[in-house]
Design a protein around this motif. Sequence first.
Motif, PDB file in Angstrom:
ATOM      1  N   HIS A 178      -3.000  20.253  -4.821  1.00 11.16           N
ATOM      2  CA  HIS A 178      -3.087  18.844  -5.201  1.00 11.16           C
ATOM      3  C   HIS A 178      -1.850  18.385  -5.972  1.00 11.16           C
ATOM      4  N   ASP A 179      -0.773  19.133  -5.861  1.00 10.47           N
ATOM      5  CA  ASP A 179       0.454  18.749  -6.542  1.00 10.47           C
ATOM      6  C   ASP A 179       1.069  17.528  -5.859  1.00 10.47           C
ATOM      7  N   LEU A 180       1.518  16.560  -6.660  1.00 11.40           N
ATOM      8  CA  LEU A 180       2.126  15.344  -6.146  1.00 11.40           C
ATOM      9  C   LEU A 180       3.641  15.525  -6.015  1.00 11.40           C
ATOM     10  N   PRO A 181       4.282  14.734  -5.178  1.00 13.65           N
ATOM     11  CA  PRO A 181       5.739  14.839  -5.033  1.00 13.65           C
ATOM     12  C   PRO A 181       6.446  14.425  -6.317  1.00 13.65           C
ATOM     13  N   ASN A 182       7.643  14.951  -6.502  1.00 14.93           N
ATOM     14  CA  ASN A 182       8.414  14.625  -7.705  1.00 14.93           C
ATOM     15  C   ASN A 182       9.835  14.213  -7.363  1.00 14.93           C
ATOM     16  N   GLY A 183      10.064  13.743  -6.144  1.00 17.52           N
ATOM     17  CA  GLY A 183      11.395  13.338  -5.733  1.00 17.52           C
ATOM     18  C   GLY A 183      11.695  11.888  -6.062  1.00 17.52           C
ATOM     19  N   GLU A 184      12.727  11.353  -5.436  1.00 20.37           N
ATOM     20  CA  GLU A 184      13.146   9.966  -5.643  1.00 20.37           C
ATOM     21  C   GLU A 184      12.053   9.029  -5.152  1.00 20.37           C
ATOM     22  N   ASP A 187       0.851  -1.175   0.000  1.00 22.11           N
ATOM     23  CA  ASP A 187       0.000   0.000   0.000  1.00 22.11           C
ATOM     24  C   ASP A 187       0.888   1.226   0.000  1.00 22.11           C
ATOM     25  N   ALA A 188       0.552   2.201  -0.846  1.00 20.83           N
ATOM     26  CA  ALA A 188       1.385   3.393  -0.995  1.00 20.83           C
ATOM     27  C   ALA A 188       0.525   4.644  -0.842  1.00 20.83           C
ATOM     28  N   TRP A 189       1.069   5.634  -0.135  1.00 21.46           N
ATOM     29  CA  TRP A 189       0.424   6.925   0.038  1.00 21.46           C
ATOM     30  C   TRP A 189       1.419   8.024  -0.334  1.00 21.46           C
ATOM     31  N   VAL A 190       0.907   9.133  -0.802  1.00 20.55           N
ATOM     32  CA  VAL A 190       1.736  10.284  -1.156  1.00 20.55           C
ATOM     33  C   VAL A 190       1.218  11.501  -0.405  1.00 20.55           C
ATOM     34  N   LEU A 191       2.118  12.432  -0.128  1.00 21.45           N
ATOM     35  CA  LEU A 191       1.783  13.680   0.553  1.00 21.45           C
ATOM     36  C   LEU A 191       1.659  14.770  -0.500  1.00 21.45           C
ATOM     37  N   GLU A 192       0.436  15.160  -0.781  1.00 13.30           N
ATOM     38  CA  GLU A 192       0.221  16.164  -1.811  1.00 13.30           C
ATOM     39  C   GLU A 192       0.127  17.553  -1.190  1.00 13.30           C
ATOM     40  N   ASP A 198     -13.316  12.575   0.175  1.00  9.48           N
ATOM     41  CA  ASP A 198     -14.413  13.399   0.658  1.00  9.48           C
ATOM     42  C   ASP A 198     -14.137  13.996   2.028  1.00  9.48           C
ATOM     43  N   HIS A 199     -13.342  13.327   2.850  1.00  9.15           N
ATOM     44  CA  HIS A 199     -13.078  13.784   4.207  1.00  9.15           C
ATOM     45  C   HIS A 199     -11.573  13.791   4.458  1.00  9.15           C
ATOM     46  N   PRO A 200     -10.838  14.652   3.791  1.00  2.35           N
ATOM     47  CA  PRO A 200      -9.384  14.654   3.972  1.00  2.35           C
ATOM     48  C   PRO A 200      -8.991  15.279   5.306  1.00  2.35           C
ATOM     49  N   THR A 201      -7.893  14.790   5.859  1.00  2.18           N
ATOM     50  CA  THR A 201      -7.296  15.391   7.035  1.00  2.18           C
ATOM     51  C   THR A 201      -6.128  16.240   6.562  1.00  2.18           C
ATOM     52  N   VAL A 202      -6.337  17.547   6.507  1.00  2.00           N
ATOM     53  CA  VAL A 202      -5.350  18.470   5.971  1.00  2.00           C
ATOM     54  C   VAL A 202      -4.552  19.051   7.125  1.00  2.00           C
ATOM     55  N   VAL A 203      -3.246  18.935   7.044  1.00  2.00           N
ATOM     56  CA  VAL A 203      -2.347  19.439   8.070  1.00  2.00           C
ATOM     57  C   VAL A 203      -1.359  20.377   7.407  1.00  2.00           C
ATOM     58  N   TYR A 204      -1.421  21.642   7.779  1.00  2.00           N
ATOM     59  CA  TYR A 204      -0.520  22.644   7.202  1.00  2.00           C
ATOM     60  C   TYR A 204      -0.558  22.594   5.665  1.00  2.00           C
ATOM     61  N   ALA A 205      -1.776  22.561   5.128  1.00  3.21           N
ATOM     62  CA  ALA A 205      -2.021  22.587   3.681  1.00  3.21           C
ATOM     63  C   ALA A 205      -1.478  21.362   2.964  1.00  3.21           C
ATOM     64  N   GLN A 206      -1.258  20.274   3.691  1.00  4.63           N
ATOM     65  CA  GLN A 206      -0.808  19.020   3.079  1.00  4.63           C
ATOM     66  C   GLN A 206      -1.758  17.897   3.470  1.00  4.63           C
ATOM     67  N   HIS A 207      -1.845  16.921   2.600  1.00  6.82           N
ATOM     68  CA  HIS A 207      -2.825  15.855   2.780  1.00  6.82           C
ATOM     69  C   HIS A 207      -2.252  14.536   2.284  1.00  6.82           C
ATOM     70  N   TRP A 208      -2.347  13.504   3.121  1.00 11.16           N
ATOM     71  CA  TRP A 208      -1.924  12.164   2.726  1.00 11.16           C
ATOM     72  C   TRP A 208      -3.070  11.469   1.997  1.00 11.16           C
ATOM     73  N   LYS A 209      -2.764  10.887   0.873  1.00 10.34           N
ATOM     74  CA  LYS A 209      -3.761  10.165   0.095  1.00 10.34           C
ATOM     75  C   LYS A 209      -3.101   8.968  -0.577  1.00 10.34           C
ATOM     76  N   HIS A 210      -3.934   8.034  -1.024  1.00 12.93           N
ATOM     77  CA  HIS A 210      -3.412   6.890  -1.759  1.00 12.93           C
ATOM     78  C   HIS A 210      -2.699   7.356  -3.022  1.00 12.93           C
ATOM     79  N   SER A 211      -1.600   6.718  -3.310  1.00 12.97           N
ATOM     80  CA  SER A 211      -0.901   7.027  -4.552  1.00 12.97           C
ATOM     81  C   SER A 211      -1.823   6.741  -5.734  1.00 12.97           C
ATOM     82  N   PRO A 212      -1.839   7.603  -6.739  1.00 12.83           N
ATOM     83  CA  PRO A 212      -2.710   7.347  -7.900  1.00 12.83           C
ATOM     84  C   PRO A 212      -2.443   6.009  -8.574  1.00 12.83           C
ATOM     85  N   THR A 213      -1.248   5.476  -8.393  1.00 14.79           N
ATOM     86  CA  THR A 213      -0.908   4.194  -9.014  1.00 14.79           C
ATOM     87  C   THR A 213      -0.868   3.056  -7.996  1.00 14.79           C
TER      88      THR A 213
END
Length: 997
Positions: free
Chosen positions: A700-706, A600-605, A637-652
């Motif tokens: 809603h920008d996704l990370p672009n790092g390693e 399971d993978a999540w990204v911080l957008e 629908d019910h995101p937990t936003v912390v300092y304008a960031q939100h953990w969500k499932h990776s689109p892939t």
Amino acid sequence: MDIHRCRFVPYPPSAINTLAFSHSSSLATSSKGLPTLRLAIGRANGDIEIWNPLRGAWHQESTFRGGKDRSIEGLVWTHDQEEQDKNGFNVPGKLRLFSIGYSSAVTEWDLSNGRPIRHASGNYGELWCMAAQPREGSVKKPDGNAVNGMTEDVAHYQSLAVGCADGSIVLLSTADGDLNFERTLTRPAKKKARVLSIAWQSRYMVVTGHADSTIRAFDIRNGQQVRSMSLGAGPEEGPKEILVWSVKCMVDGTIVSGDSTGTVSFWDAKYYSRLQRITSHKADILDLAVSADGESVFSGGMDRRTTLYRRMAGSRLGEKRRWVEIAHQRFHSHDVKVMATFETKSVSILASGGLDTTPIIVPIREFGKEHHRTLPGLPQQPPIRSAPKKRLLVSWWDREINIWRIARSLPKSGEHVDFEDLPQSPSKRLVAKVLIQVRNEIFRRDILQHLQEMQGDESITGADILQNGSLLAVSTLSSLKVFRLKTKADSTIGLRKAELPRELGNIGAKIIQWSPDGKWLLLITSGNKIQLLRIASSKESKEAPLFLPQPVNLKRLRRKAAQSNYLHGSLGAYDRSICRAAFSADSSILVAGDLSGHLDAWVLEGYEDLTQDPPLTSVNEDDASSSSSSDDSDEEDHPTVVYAQHWKHSPTAHLLSKLPSAPLIMSFRPATSSSTPPKELTNGNGHLHPTRQNPYPHSHDLPNGEDRLFIVTSEHQFYEINILAGRISDWSRRNPKSTLPDEFRAIRDRAMGCVWDISCPFQTDKGRQRVWLYGNTWLWMFDLAQDLPRPDENGTSDSGSDGPKDGEYSKMRKRKREKAMRRKGLQDSGNNHDDEQSSKRRDTGAGSRIPKHEMDTGVGRKMRKTVGADGTDAKFITLGREISDESEAEDDEEGDDEDKALVGLRRGDDAVTTNGHRDKNKIGEVVRQAEKKGPPYWGTFKYRPILGIVPIGDGDGGAGEGVEVALVERPLFDVDLPGRFYGDQEWSERKDAELRL
């Protein structure tokens, strides 16, 4: 790589008190092993380890932590009855685990979360032994009627028979998924005879061994004692009473007992008379084990011997078969306390353990023809962490944490220092100690010991320290503590407990991990819930860190349960237990893996905005889930936003394939110079404004790092996955399992961890991208900047590893394929009678086959059979049993051949081919170019049992090149063990022990 070999880090492994396989032996089962087969090991510190045989790989899957003054003295498994659902399909019965330990309670464990489900206790004495009733093979229908003509008075569950210190025998019922008192078979007599051992002779007969030189048999249907068998008086110079430490019953009902005089006795199943006795041990026999066919018996005792007995035919016609001592060996270095067996048509193993803390796997049918296997006594997940920037090493065990400071042994690279002018300071120093007990702070000598208060006396399940050494987090299954670290003038560490919100103080975790940027604390609870705690540290260093009261709850994707044979039983949600987790280098990607191999993978957008107020209350998950049909829509629908960031499932996330086995290592590649660091917005998001409907706006920008995640599975397969792309990386596609060195593939001890060594990642001609893998007895390096040599190139490359080169292994593998063909009759084997490997067989689950010239027991495996007077029709035949399961070896070879073809396509074989054929000259040129970059892999087996390896320092390896690490070793001879028994011939060993005392 610069290595600090550390043997000063204490880790006292605990003695093994009990062993239990989850299934009974069944010679009708022809597969290599049951998919739900597990081995449970109970230790003296209260821990229970669950091992998966994994077709001979032996992977330690999980550990249920104990606590202070808790010991596991007995373990048994039960298998609930299979049932039929309303559609007529068979539903597998549940596998259940029970334990006892120095109390009057029997405990059932929840396999999915590693915690007790229920206890059963009563008005009886301390429990000493326990056994599960043999299982009935019928299937129960939904209407309650039985199948196969079974009547209702036949129990459809397994009762537990428990022997007590006051001499009573108690039956406990496991019916209806519960654990209840059923009845007491016998009441204590005036002379209380402690029940030391217990076994079931049949579903209705229980046999017990007592401390008064007596073996008794009871019928559970009426609770009456059927027979009492006396062993007589004790030895003249010893105690009067003989202790019956173990009783076992064979498939034909024959009773076997082992006692304190070192004697094994065999008793008739019908008349309960002693048939034979053999005095084969110099001290107490502590446990026995019998084979599934009733033809072999093993005994282990205080003299460290493991002795094999077999039933042999009489030398005279009509003489009865008698038991004979075949051989004995000392696999253990201390008392052999417990034994357990499991057998199928192709698996035949004996597991034993004792005070030397290491489980031993011994072949039964192939005893003397296969090597035994020593499993690691150290944990699979290393109990050490480090703060490289502060050169701190953190280790823990049970309820204690030690913090060490490792001094720099060499100057930094580029410094010109006269070594004679270097200060003579100790290479290490214990700077802090944390004891998890309920006491006040105390001081002793020059070491500051902080005895902090935590709930109960549970053992530590996890600990982690920030890379800068400022925060230390410690967890048990029911509590969490965070400490702030500060270096004092005398170089010791001062610890101050950080205040946690009330909602977070009672959150326990089995896995705890800081994110690399130190802003998130990952908690994986015993119920496999994933929570992230956000830490907002003040810019003033004197102020304690502030923990936001609202944790971020991450939900996992729903997975379809794996279908298995209903006869094998079910482990429930155990396979979905999370075993590994990893953050990316920029802390924007989180991946968790479970025992079934799902990821399971999540990204911080979004971008961090410190001007935005964090949420103060949590969202009701039940309400959120009821308003949507899937977990994914809940998060949206019910995101937990912390300092304008939100953990969500990776689109892939849905594209991540299931691994073939559980992950052992999960680690992201370190950050590179091309990686874009995450933005920190100190003036707020100018284009985002809070509204009534959206009080916490975020990008809603996704990370672009390693995003490349390196994985090693329990079958030692390598995978590198691009998480954001949802596919394996190019390196992983070009380097399947068939390209791994044969010497590495032959390693039996599983991988424990890894350390990265990255330099100049974009200068492939100069840089390196190395990952160092290690296990209990080995250390290997793989350079991911270059491809591994193909199998046909291995013969010309030199890896520098200790042992045979890969060219030799390739030739050996080719010979194995040819011999497999000869066994099928495809080639003439008449001219290869003397070949050592011509009768190659699969091992039976312990070690590998012993070469013929190394065998020290038994007779040869071949003989010449002559048919006819002239002897022209002669052939060689193989003695002994053939292991029928050859399909796995052939499947492996076919899979390797398919991988080789794919390797050629993925690597572009046009560069090394001429007219469609591989050109050896071009292959040699490719190999020579690769040698300029350094070896693609290297390995060694020269280190003692490894507890763990962690990076130390700021990344500069000192005068050498590469990363600087601390390698912690814990050899068994450094462990304080109680005194052991020495035989009459062990003069030198006894003298050495006396000198050490």
